[in-house]
Scaffold this active site. Structure first.
Site, PDB file in Angstrom:
ATOM      1  CD  GLU A  74      -2.423  -1.902   1.668  1.00 17.13           C
ATOM      2  OE1 GLU A  74      -1.394  -2.603   1.811  1.00 17.13           O
ATOM      3  OE2 GLU A  74      -3.556  -2.229   2.066  1.00 17.13           O
ATOM      4  CG  ASP A 249     -13.812   3.839 -19.513  1.00 19.30           C
ATOM      5  OD1 ASP A 249     -12.862   3.235 -20.030  1.00 19.30           O
ATOM      6  OD2 ASP A 249     -14.673   3.279 -18.804  1.00 19.30           O
ATOM      7  CB  THR A 278      -9.281  -2.404 -19.095  1.00 19.46           C
ATOM      8  OG1 THR A 278      -9.637  -2.323 -20.480  1.00 19.46           O
ATOM      9  CG2 THR A 278     -10.514  -2.213 -18.229  1.00 19.46           C
ATOM     10  NE  ARG A 287     -10.011  -9.946 -16.573  1.00 19.78           N
ATOM     11  CZ  ARG A 287     -10.853 -10.006 -17.605  1.00 19.78           C
ATOM     12  NH1 ARG A 287     -10.626 -10.810 -18.610  1.00 19.78           N
ATOM     13  NH2 ARG A 287     -11.923  -9.253 -17.636  1.00 19.78           N
TER      14      ARG A 287
END
Ligand code: DSN
Length: 486
Positions: A74, A249, A278, A287
């Protein structure tokens, strides 16, 4: 697979690597190993026209199967909440650097795990940049932890009920652009813009009129089933005129941006305040998701974890770095152009044989075929094609009388088969096979005696002949040639 269609790889080394991996997995749970092997066999033997799928290179796939998966990290590069993140720093920095170079973006954030995550990071970055920062200044504090309870109440109220204007789902927009089943539809008051009912194209004057009336905080551009280019320069003008932040997007067409097929006004990155994507569709990576941003949004985008993301997937960020490196090669630009050219061949082949297309053609990797002229629903067409070895997905067409479940269309895409080396001739032949199947399929009766929107009849001979013709093309253009896994 030719150098121009897919990333080249050493087939002997890849065979050893994948075979060894399958052997190791098989020793623990042989059914999983068998399913992995079967998935390759199935992918090798199907004519994949799912517009959002592709075939990642062995290098990308192998990068994901290792001990990076075990590391928590993180935070951001050089600023982690866990010790021992030096190697994660290396791969995250590399992925971000490749992404910036590939897309000419001032800033790149490669932690999002998916497209939805990338959009959530973008939404919360805009909310924080537009609402939190001014509130902090007003409150005379520099650190969010210094806000009083009253300040937090003010902030919570300011964040609620903001407005987002996006492309209508009915004409190819995406669920994450403000629609109710997705959190974006619950976060924002939403309005949508459609397309011209005659041409099927975005009418920018209508978008402007809607934006003037609705005054959105966020104007969203991008699609998952619109077969045309979008003029992002015009979208930015509209956003500026109404004081909105433009998010694009580009999940579907990122490969066409990376490969310089979409340039000038059609390249979203210089115009959008934030661009999301993506990494596994036309971009042909693992992915995952990514966010590109103009400099003024960088510090807010960087807070994606822990704002809306869990710990970054270091093994996937490493694979993004590999995929972005592949996408920076001249071979990828040739591939991307072939994806667009092949879509034109498919579209023209369908039209020449009587197929009716939404917008009457394509300028990207998508062809949206309206199957109502064959007397079928999208669901019947999808199933008849799958039975014949052609994998597509049903999709609404604008003003669809059959709704979102049965639909009246099938969405076809060229990225995957182009990666196998399919060219104009193979896509024209694919169009012929699709029309043959849909012409032979007929709706059949439902159990109630009426006409079913799902059931159909297809002569077995047509399905078998199509399967054989598809197999011939697939054999001539093998997936991962030389990769010896069985
Ligand atoms: N599921 C993707 C697609 O098929 O377009 C978008 O999320």
């Amino acid at each position: 697979m030719t150098a121009s269609s897919a990333a080249s790889f050493d087939a002997t080394a890849a065979s050893v690597a994948f075979r060894s991996a399958i052997e190791v997995i098989s020793a623990v749970e042989p059914r999983v190993a068998a399913a992995i092997t079967q998935e390759l066999a199935d992918q090798r033997t199907s004519l994949k026209l799912i517009a959002s799928e592709n075939y990642a290179s062995p290098a990308v796939l192998l990068t994901m199967g290792n001990w990076f998966s075990d590391k928590y990290a993180e935070g951001t590069v050089g600023h982690r909440f866990y010790a021992g993140c030096q190697n994660v720093d290396t791969v995250e920095a590399l992925a971000a650097e490749h992404a910036r170079e590939l897309f000419g973006a001032p800033y790149a954030y490669v932690q999002p795990h998916s497209g939805i995550d990338a959009n959530l990071v973008a939404f919360w970055s805009v909310l924080a940049q537009r609402l939190e920062a001014p509130a902090l200044v007003e409150a005379g504090v520099k650190n969010v932890n210094d806000l009083s309870e009253q300040d937090w109440t003010t902030l919570r109220r300011a964040f609620g009920d903001q407005r987002l204007l996006g492309m209508s789902l009915d004409v190819g927009g995406h669920l994450t652009h403000g629609f109710r089943p997705n959190i974006s539809g619950k976060m924002f008051t939403h309005a949508s813009y459609g397309t011209d009912p005659e041409t099927g194209l975005i009418d920018y004057d209508a978008v402007l009129a809607k934006a003037r009336q609705f005054r959105p905080l966020i104007l969203m551009a991008g699609y998952s089933a619109y077969p045309r280019k979008v003029n992002f320069a015009k979208m930015r003008e509209i956003a500026d005129e109404v004081g909105a932040t433009l998010i694009v997007d580009m999940a579907h067409f990122a490969g066409l941006v990376a490969g310089r097929v979409f340039t000038g006004d059609f390249d979203p990155v210089p115009f959008a305040h934030i661009t999301t994507t993506t990494t596994h569709k036309s971009l042909r990576g693992p992915r995952g998701g990514a966010v590109l941003a103009q400099a003024e949004f960088a510090e807010f985008v960087d807070k994606g974890c822990p704002m809306v993301l869990g710990g970054p997937l270091a093994h996937v960020m490493a694979a993004k770095a590999v995929a972005f490196a592949e996408a920076r090669t001249p071979a990828f630009a040739i591939y991307a152009q072939a994806v667009a050219d092949n879509a034109v061949s498919l579209a023209e082949g369908l039209k020449r044989r009587g197929g009716k297309l939404v917008t009457d053609g394509t300028e990207n990797h998508i062809v949206l075929l309206d199957v109502s002229s064959f007397g079928l629903t999208g669901r019947q067409a999808e199933s008849a094609l799958v039975d014949s070895g052609i994998v597509t997905n049903r999709n609404s067409v604008p003003q669809d009388p059959n709704g979102a479940w049965y639909t009246s269309g099938v969405r076809l895409g060229t990225p995957a088969l182009t990666s196998r080396g399919f060219g104009a001739a193979e896509f024209d032949r694919t169009a012929e096979l699709i029309v043959d199947v849909l012409s032979a399929a007929t709706p059949s009766s439902a159990a109630s005696g009426g006409v079913s929107k799902a059931k159909y009849d297809l002569p077995a001979a047509v399905a078998e002949k199509t399967q054989a013709a598809a197999a011939e093309m697939l054999d001539a253009n093998p997936l991962y040639p030389g990769l010896d896994i069985s």
